[in-house]
Motif scaffolding. Structure first.
Motif, PDB file in Angstrom:
ATOM      1  N   PRO A 702      -9.335   4.824   4.628  1.00 24.91           N
ATOM      2  CA  PRO A 702      -7.823   4.003   5.019  1.00 24.91           C
ATOM      3  C   PRO A 702      -7.516   3.253   6.487  1.00 24.91           C
ATOM      4  O   PRO A 702      -6.609   2.531   6.354  1.00 24.91           O
ATOM      5  CB  PRO A 702      -7.005   5.198   5.702  1.00 24.91           C
ATOM      6  N   ASP A 703      -9.000   3.286   7.381  1.00 27.00           N
ATOM      7  CA  ASP A 703      -8.395   2.474   8.362  1.00 27.00           C
ATOM      8  C   ASP A 703      -9.044   0.920   7.894  1.00 27.00           C
ATOM      9  O   ASP A 703      -7.743   0.216   8.605  1.00 27.00           O
ATOM     10  CB  ASP A 703     -10.132   3.322   9.378  1.00 27.00           C
ATOM     11  N   TYR A 704      -9.551   0.444   7.084  1.00 24.65           N
ATOM     12  CA  TYR A 704      -9.912  -0.161   5.857  1.00 24.65           C
ATOM     13  C   TYR A 704      -8.972  -0.949   5.673  1.00 24.65           C
ATOM     14  O   TYR A 704      -8.334  -2.093   6.007  1.00 24.65           O
ATOM     15  CB  TYR A 704     -11.460  -0.439   5.938  1.00 24.65           C
ATOM     16  N   ALA A 705      -8.198   0.075   4.775  1.00 25.67           N
ATOM     17  CA  ALA A 705      -7.041  -0.561   4.485  1.00 25.67           C
ATOM     18  C   ALA A 705      -5.510  -1.463   5.295  1.00 25.67           C
ATOM     19  O   ALA A 705      -5.791  -2.243   5.236  1.00 25.67           O
ATOM     20  CB  ALA A 705      -6.575   1.024   3.525  1.00 25.67           C
ATOM     21  N   TYR A 706      -5.627  -0.290   6.030  1.00 28.81           N
ATOM     22  CA  TYR A 706      -5.096  -0.802   7.053  1.00 28.81           C
ATOM     23  C   TYR A 706      -4.465  -2.016   8.092  1.00 28.81           C
ATOM     24  O   TYR A 706      -4.046  -2.740   7.869  1.00 28.81           O
ATOM     25  CB  TYR A 706      -4.276   0.348   8.643  1.00 28.81           C
ATOM     26  N   GLN A 707      -6.069  -2.026   8.118  1.00 27.77           N
ATOM     27  CA  GLN A 707      -7.186  -3.315   8.766  1.00 27.77           C
ATOM     28  C   GLN A 707      -6.606  -4.607   8.488  1.00 27.77           C
ATOM     29  O   GLN A 707      -5.807  -5.504   8.487  1.00 27.77           O
ATOM     30  CB  GLN A 707      -8.430  -3.216   9.101  1.00 27.77           C
ATOM     31  N   ILE A 708      -6.961  -4.441   6.745  1.00 21.94           N
ATOM     32  CA  ILE A 708      -7.021  -6.021   5.443  1.00 21.94           C
ATOM     33  C   ILE A 708      -5.295  -5.961   6.463  1.00 21.94           C
ATOM     34  O   ILE A 708      -4.473  -7.110   5.931  1.00 21.94           O
ATOM     35  CB  ILE A 708      -7.312  -5.585   4.596  1.00 21.94           C
ATOM     36  N   LEU A 709      -4.511  -4.780   5.327  1.00 21.31           N
ATOM     37  CA  LEU A 709      -3.086  -5.192   4.842  1.00 21.31           C
ATOM     38  C   LEU A 709      -2.280  -5.831   7.198  1.00 21.31           C
ATOM     39  O   LEU A 709      -1.250  -6.817   6.258  1.00 21.31           O
ATOM     40  CB  LEU A 709      -2.325  -4.475   4.830  1.00 21.31           C
ATOM     41  N   ASN A 710      -2.562  -5.479   8.004  1.00 16.67           N
ATOM     42  CA  ASN A 710      -1.858  -5.900   8.306  1.00 16.67           C
ATOM     43  C   ASN A 710      -2.505  -7.416   8.833  1.00 16.67           C
ATOM     44  O   ASN A 710      -1.671  -8.292   9.418  1.00 16.67           O
ATOM     45  CB  ASN A 710      -2.355  -5.046   9.921  1.00 16.67           C
ATOM     46  N   LYS A 711      -3.846  -7.977   8.499  1.00 10.14           N
ATOM     47  CA  LYS A 711      -3.870  -9.219   8.523  1.00 10.14           C
ATOM     48  C   LYS A 711      -3.256  -9.782   8.064  1.00 10.14           C
ATOM     49  O   LYS A 711      -2.984 -11.187   7.977  1.00 10.14           O
ATOM     50  CB  LYS A 711      -5.637  -9.648   8.681  1.00 10.14           C
ATOM     51  N   LEU A 712      -2.827  -9.750   6.398  1.00  7.93           N
ATOM     52  CA  LEU A 712      -2.161 -10.253   5.857  1.00  7.93           C
ATOM     53  C   LEU A 712      -0.843 -10.610   5.787  1.00  7.93           C
ATOM     54  O   LEU A 712      -0.940 -11.734   5.346  1.00  7.93           O
ATOM     55  CB  LEU A 712      -2.310  -9.701   4.055  1.00  7.93           C
ATOM     56  N   SER A 713      -0.335  -9.399   6.707  1.00  2.77           N
ATOM     57  CA  SER A 713       0.714  -9.754   7.094  1.00  2.77           C
ATOM     58  C   SER A 713       0.622 -10.687   7.827  1.00  2.77           C
ATOM     59  O   SER A 713       1.799 -11.300   7.976  1.00  2.77           O
ATOM     60  CB  SER A 713       1.379  -8.387   7.269  1.00  2.77           C
ATOM     61  N   GLU A 714      -0.018 -10.890   9.026  1.00  5.01           N
ATOM     62  CA  GLU A 714      -0.254 -12.157   9.657  1.00  5.01           C
ATOM     63  C   GLU A 714       0.283 -13.193   9.634  1.00  5.01           C
ATOM     64  O   GLU A 714       0.456 -14.071  10.283  1.00  5.01           O
ATOM     65  CB  GLU A 714      -1.225 -11.573  10.953  1.00  5.01           C
ATOM     66  N   GLN A 715      -0.438 -13.285   8.192  1.00  6.28           N
ATOM     67  CA  GLN A 715      -0.813 -14.796   7.838  1.00  6.28           C
ATOM     68  C   GLN A 715       0.076 -15.642   6.513  1.00  6.28           C
ATOM     69  O   GLN A 715       0.674 -16.239   6.658  1.00  6.28           O
ATOM     70  CB  GLN A 715      -2.578 -14.654   6.235  1.00  6.28           C
ATOM     71  N   LYS A 716       1.448 -14.038   7.269  1.00 10.03           N
ATOM     72  CA  LYS A 716       2.771 -13.848   6.371  1.00 10.03           C
ATOM     73  C   LYS A 716       2.603 -13.439   4.902  1.00 10.03           C
ATOM     74  O   LYS A 716       3.655 -13.740   4.125  1.00 10.03           O
ATOM     75  CB  LYS A 716       3.284 -15.784   6.338  1.00 10.03           C
ATOM     76  N   VAL A 717       1.229 -13.032   4.371  1.00  3.64           N
ATOM     77  CA  VAL A 717       2.029 -13.386   3.157  1.00  3.64           C
ATOM     78  C   VAL A 717       2.227 -12.001   2.603  1.00  3.64           C
ATOM     79  O   VAL A 717       2.307 -10.713   3.854  1.00  3.64           O
ATOM     80  CB  VAL A 717       0.033 -12.264   2.929  1.00  3.64           C
ATOM     81  N   ARG A 718       3.601 -11.775   2.430  1.00  2.00           N
ATOM     82  CA  ARG A 718       4.675 -10.566   1.353  1.00  2.00           C
ATOM     83  C   ARG A 718       3.550  -9.413   0.896  1.00  2.00           C
ATOM     84  O   ARG A 718       2.729  -9.550   0.530  1.00  2.00           O
ATOM     85  CB  ARG A 718       5.406 -10.921   0.141  1.00  2.00           C
ATOM     86  N   LEU A 719       3.722  -7.848   1.874  1.00  2.00           N
ATOM     87  CA  LEU A 719       3.563  -6.961   0.469  1.00  2.00           C
ATOM     88  C   LEU A 719       4.391  -5.888   0.124  1.00  2.00           C
ATOM     89  O   LEU A 719       5.008  -5.777   0.826  1.00  2.00           O
ATOM     90  CB  LEU A 719       2.401  -5.793   2.010  1.00  2.00           C
ATOM     91  N   CYS A 720       3.288  -5.809  -0.920  1.00  4.29           N
ATOM     92  CA  CYS A 720       4.134  -4.514  -1.584  1.00  4.29           C
ATOM     93  C   CYS A 720       4.137  -2.582  -1.516  1.00  4.29           C
ATOM     94  O   CYS A 720       2.405  -3.052  -2.178  1.00  4.29           O
ATOM     95  CB  CYS A 720       4.974  -5.193  -2.983  1.00  4.29           C
ATOM     96  N   PHE A 721       4.031  -1.889  -1.555  1.00  2.00           N
ATOM     97  CA  PHE A 721       3.790  -0.506  -2.091  1.00  2.00           C
ATOM     98  C   PHE A 721       4.459  -0.458  -3.486  1.00  2.00           C
ATOM     99  O   PHE A 721       5.928  -0.098  -3.302  1.00  2.00           O
ATOM    100  CB  PHE A 721       4.392   0.116  -0.701  1.00  2.00           C
ATOM    101  N   ASP A 722       3.429  -0.189  -3.845  1.00  2.00           N
ATOM    102  CA  ASP A 722       4.424  -0.078  -5.667  1.00  2.00           C
ATOM    103  C   ASP A 722       4.125   1.608  -6.266  1.00  2.00           C
ATOM    104  O   ASP A 722       3.114   2.218  -5.711  1.00  2.00           O
ATOM    105  CB  ASP A 722       3.643  -0.652  -6.471  1.00  2.00           C
ATOM    106  N   GLY A 723       4.401   1.701  -6.894  1.00  2.00           N
ATOM    107  CA  GLY A 723       4.575   2.977  -7.544  1.00  2.00           C
ATOM    108  C   GLY A 723       5.325   4.668  -6.544  1.00  2.00           C
ATOM    109  O   GLY A 723       4.311   5.782  -6.882  1.00  2.00           O
ATOM    110  N   PHE A 724       5.851   3.717  -5.560  1.00  2.79           N
ATOM    111  CA  PHE A 724       6.640   4.833  -4.447  1.00  2.79           C
ATOM    112  C   PHE A 724       6.889   6.049  -5.501  1.00  2.79           C
ATOM    113  O   PHE A 724       7.766   6.108  -6.428  1.00  2.79           O
ATOM    114  CB  PHE A 724       7.679   4.634  -3.250  1.00  2.79           C
TER     115      PHE A 724
END
Length: 826
Positions: A702-724
């Motif tokens: 989980p920690d790695y996932a949070y780190q990578i996703l927040n870095k992508l968000s900083e790059q302005k890449v949009r993030l979607c949580f699929d299959g909720f």
């Protein structure tokens, strides 16, 4: 002299963005990673709302302080906790000089400092400033030292000096003032005591050295520096008062903290050096999932594993004792926080077992509980009758490998892990044909020797982490706990077949009774989703093996029809990737109120030259679980981004284009760099790419996932949580990552009209997404009735056949060029 003086409360914050000062005035503040907080912390480990500051007035209503609370006012605590002066706290009334740590890295210091418009203390430019409050404190008389060299006769200066001399609360910390000619105009008692030679040394004193050369800061700026004087370390806040042409310094002694940090660093180095060289075997494992994370050289010498061998193993792969008792012991250590001394059986890579004295303790690192095992006495044998009896309950006495009981326990654990982490696993059953007849015609020693050698050769064909067990007199079972696809165990099984068949033929070449090997391979979950079904199907398949069958002779083992189809499909996928038989379709999303398109999802499709179109349900999961998804995933990203860039050049209104990311793709160490590189190559703006991930991406690390996703968000890449709505779908993920979109699983939508729980879920998610400024999209909408119900529940964006089926690039281009998009029941 006694008079009321005004003070202001400040936080000096330090995080990955740097160091800055925030002035406190309001009655309360929320602090956290979310941009809606008045005080934002730029750190991945910080919760969205990590802490709350509440102003507290004294009984007279004249003075106030701030109380720091972990989490928000609704009682929701932060993930990594709040620490004040090194101690974890839920609620703490802040005092001058308190040191606060939010989680692991972000920290702050709290100060109460003098406040006056003529001083304008701590007024740094380019920082988010919250205006100060004015609160009066009544002070006791205090002697304050004024420059011996210059005693101004100017009444305004005299008034300023008198005012400066009336802050006994700050007397423990040195305060010094210079004019722009280098003359000391004010020095408080703490500074005179701490820096005895400052009047003689003047600008040569380390505290004053260089202050007048900082011309760039003479516009009312503040800067912070560290000053070392001998063995002492000071933090100096320097403020340039341009109107009065003064330089004022507030100095704090950080010697003890620096010494503590140095001692801690030295202690950690010594610990690692000691850990590496001690003879006892030491290894660490996460308490949450039992995964082994670190071993020392002593452990490698005791059991024969390398760090690489253990990278994907858990405690259950190396501990051969009764797992029920073992788990009970670990639970006891977790609950009591007391060390435990026991003896456990450990399995070496070659399958041999050793009984070791084990000291088990629980430690906490970065808010994670970790088991620490210290192993001793590698040559100690099973000593008591009871111990030996326990050993035989789970092991074969002749071959010293697990028996059926232990295999079934391990199989249950492997199935649970495969189900949770959504990967494949394999089970192999082997039978020595004619073994009973061979035993009857040959001496016992000869039969046992052949069987022991057979077992050793069998083990040599397996990977580290695979488990072999003796099922009964003539049968063996092998567990492949994690496979990338059917080809993994098929390749190993073929090697087993070739090697052991040759051995048996060699051993019985001149014998009357010939021994032959029968093998049957099963794949989870297609050949069974629970222990009993897998074993039943495996043994039944073994009975049906006909060694004379030409198909069996070609492979050397038997596969169930489903397993054979899966293996064939895996081979077809490999060819399809090479021959580019895959293509992309796109399904639009729309706002049901405005009828405007809001996005597109990219979907993978496969057209085989002979079999025609192959539906995703037949191949998608397999591609995601095998290495084929890695090059295929890059191709999908490149093709989708280039297509959107092409549409942009054709004056089609740009939309966020969603691309599904598998957990296997996401866990690649270069995933972030791959995304950035593809955006650079195609020229697509980052905000037009939306990466769709599922909760599987969080399960492994989980920690790695949070780190990578927040870095992508900083790059302005949009993030979607699929299959909720499918699986656990924890809200924690949505709180820790700035998702732009949340997609409700089609499984929720299909049962929406007659399921009040599903309706409540949609309604809650609508409010949640509105609060977090995320868009909520219902996927799989096929009926107008579903759309209207979603509208009433607050979900206004949909995707599904009601708007359009997934369309190839040519057809979706035509669709996008249309002005009016009709909604029709499918």
């Amino acid at each position: 002299m006694s008079e009321a003086q005004e003070f202001r409360h400040i936080l000096v914050i330090e995080d990955r963005k740097g160091r800055r000062i925030v002035f406190l005035e309001e009655s309360n503040y929320t602090i956290g990673r979310d941009s809606h907080n008045p005080i934002i912390l730029y750190d991945y480990q910080v919760s969205r709302t990590h802490a709350t500051l509440i102003r507290k007035m004294d009984e007279e209503g004249e003075n106030f302080s701030y109380r720091l609370i972990d989490g928000d006012l609704q009682g929701k605590k932060s993930t990594n906790g709040v620490f004040v002066n090194g101690h974890s706290t839920i609620s703490h009334e802040l005092k001058h000089g308190d040191s606060i740590r939010f989680g692991t890295d972000a920290k702050a210091n709290y100060y109460i400092v003098p406040s006056d418009s003529s001083i304008d203390l701590f007024n740094p430019e380019n920082l988010d400033r919250i205006s100060a409050s004015r609160v009066t404190l009544t002070n006791q008389s205090s002697e304050t030292m004024i420059s011996k060299e210059e005693n101004s006769s100017n009444p305004e200066d005299q008034q300023e000096l008198i005012r400066l001399a009336s802050f006994p609360e700050l007397s423990p910390n040195p305060i010094i003032e210079l004019d722009w000619e280098g003359n000391i105009t004010y020095i408080n008692p703490a500074a005179s005591i701490k820096f005895e030679t400052i009047h003689e040394d003047k600008l040569d004193h380390p505290i004053l050295s260089g202050l007048l050369t900082e011309y760039n800061n003479r516009q009312g700026n503040l800067f912070l520096r560290e000053v070392k004087i001998g063995s002492e370390v000071f933090e100096q806040y320097v403020h340039y008062l341009s109107e009065k042409k003064l330089v004022r310094s507030y100095i704090y002694d950080f010697t003890q903290r620096k010494q503590t940090e140095a001692q801690l660093k030295d202690s950690q180095s010594r610990y690692l050096a000691i850990l590496k060289h001690i003879s006892e075997g030491v290894f660490l494992a996460y308490a949450s999932n039992r995964r082994i994370i670190e071993i020392n050289d002593g452990f490698s010498k005791l059991l024969g594993y390398s760090s690489e061998d253990l990278s994907n193993l858990t405690l259950y792969n190396i501990v051969a004792s009764d797992l029920a008792s073992f788990n009970k012991d670990l639970t006891q250590v977790q609950e009591t926080k007391q060390d435990l001394l026991e003896e456990y059986l450990y399995r070496r890579p070659d399958g041999t077992l050793v009984n070791l004295e084990s000291s088990v303790s629980l430690i906490t690192y970065q808010n994670k509980e970790i088991f620490c095992f210290v192993l001793r006495n590698p040559n100690k044998q099973v000593s008591s009758t009871q111990d030996y009896s326990n050993y035989l309950a789970f092991h074969d006495a002749l071959l010293n490998i697990p028996n059926q009981n232990l295999f079934e326990q391990q199989l249950e654990i492997a199935i649970a892990n495969a189900q949770r982490y959504q990967y494949l696993m394999g089970v192999l059953f082997a039978q020595i044909e004619n073994w009973q007849e061979y035993q009857n015609q040959h001496p016992k020693d000869e039969s046992e020797k052949l069987l022991k050698n057979f077992t050793q050769i069998f083990q040599s064909c397996l990977r580290t982490g695979d488990l072999i067990a003796r099922w009964d007199e003539d049968k063996f079972a092998v567990l492949f706990p994690h496979i990338r696809g059917p080809r993994d165990p098929a390749r190993i099984t073929k090697k087993i077949s070739s090697t052991l068949t040759s051995y048996l033929q060699e051993q019985t070449a001149n014998k009357q009774v010939k021994l032959e090997l029968k093998l049957s391979l099963l794949i989870y979950p297609i050949d069974g989703e629970d222990k009993s079904l897998i074993t039943k199907n495996g043994l039944l398949s073994l009975e049906q093996v006909k060694i004379s069958n030409p198909n069996y002779g070609a492979t050397g083992f038997n596969l169930t029809p489903k397993g054979a189809s899966l293996l064939k499909l895996e081979n077809l996928i490999g060819t399809a990737v090479k021959e580019q038989q895959f293509f992309l379709c796109y399904q639009p999303q729309t706002d049901i109120n405005t009828r405007e398109l809001t996005g597109l999802e990219t979907l993978l499709r496969w057209e085989h030259p002979e079999l025609g179109k192959i539906t995703p349900r037949h191949f998608l999961r397999l591609t995601e679980e095998t290495d084929f998804m890695l090059p295929l995933g890059i191709w999908i990203l490149q093709t989708a981004t280039m297509q959107m860039q092409k549409w942009t050049h054709e004056n089609i209104s740009p939309l966020p284009i969603g691309v599904n990311i598998s957990a296997r793709q996401f866990c690649q160490p270069n995933f972030l760099e791959t995304i950035i590189k593809i955006l650079e190559q195609t020229g697509l703006p980052a905000h037009l790419l939306e990466l769709e991930i599922t909760e599987n991406c969080f399960l492994h690390n989980p920690d790695y996932a949070y780190q990578i996703l927040n870095k992508l968000s900083e790059q302005k890449v949009r993030l979607c949580f699929d299959g909720f709505g499918s699986g656990t779908s924890s809200l924690v993920y949505l709180q820790k990552v700035p998702f732009n979109t949340v997609k409700i699983s089609p499984s929720i939508i299909t049962q929406l009209d007659n399921n009040s729980q599903n309706q409540s879920l949609v309604q809650c998610m609508s409010a949640f997404c509105q609060g977090y400024n995320s868009r909520l999209v219902a996927v799989g909408v096929e009926k107008l009735e579903q759309m209207e119900l979603l509208r009433n529940l607050g979900c206004h964006q949909i995707q599904g056949n009601l708007l359009s089926r997934p369309l190839p690039s040519k057809d979706i281009t035509t669709f996008l060029n249309k002005g009016d998009h009709q909604l029709t029941n499918s």
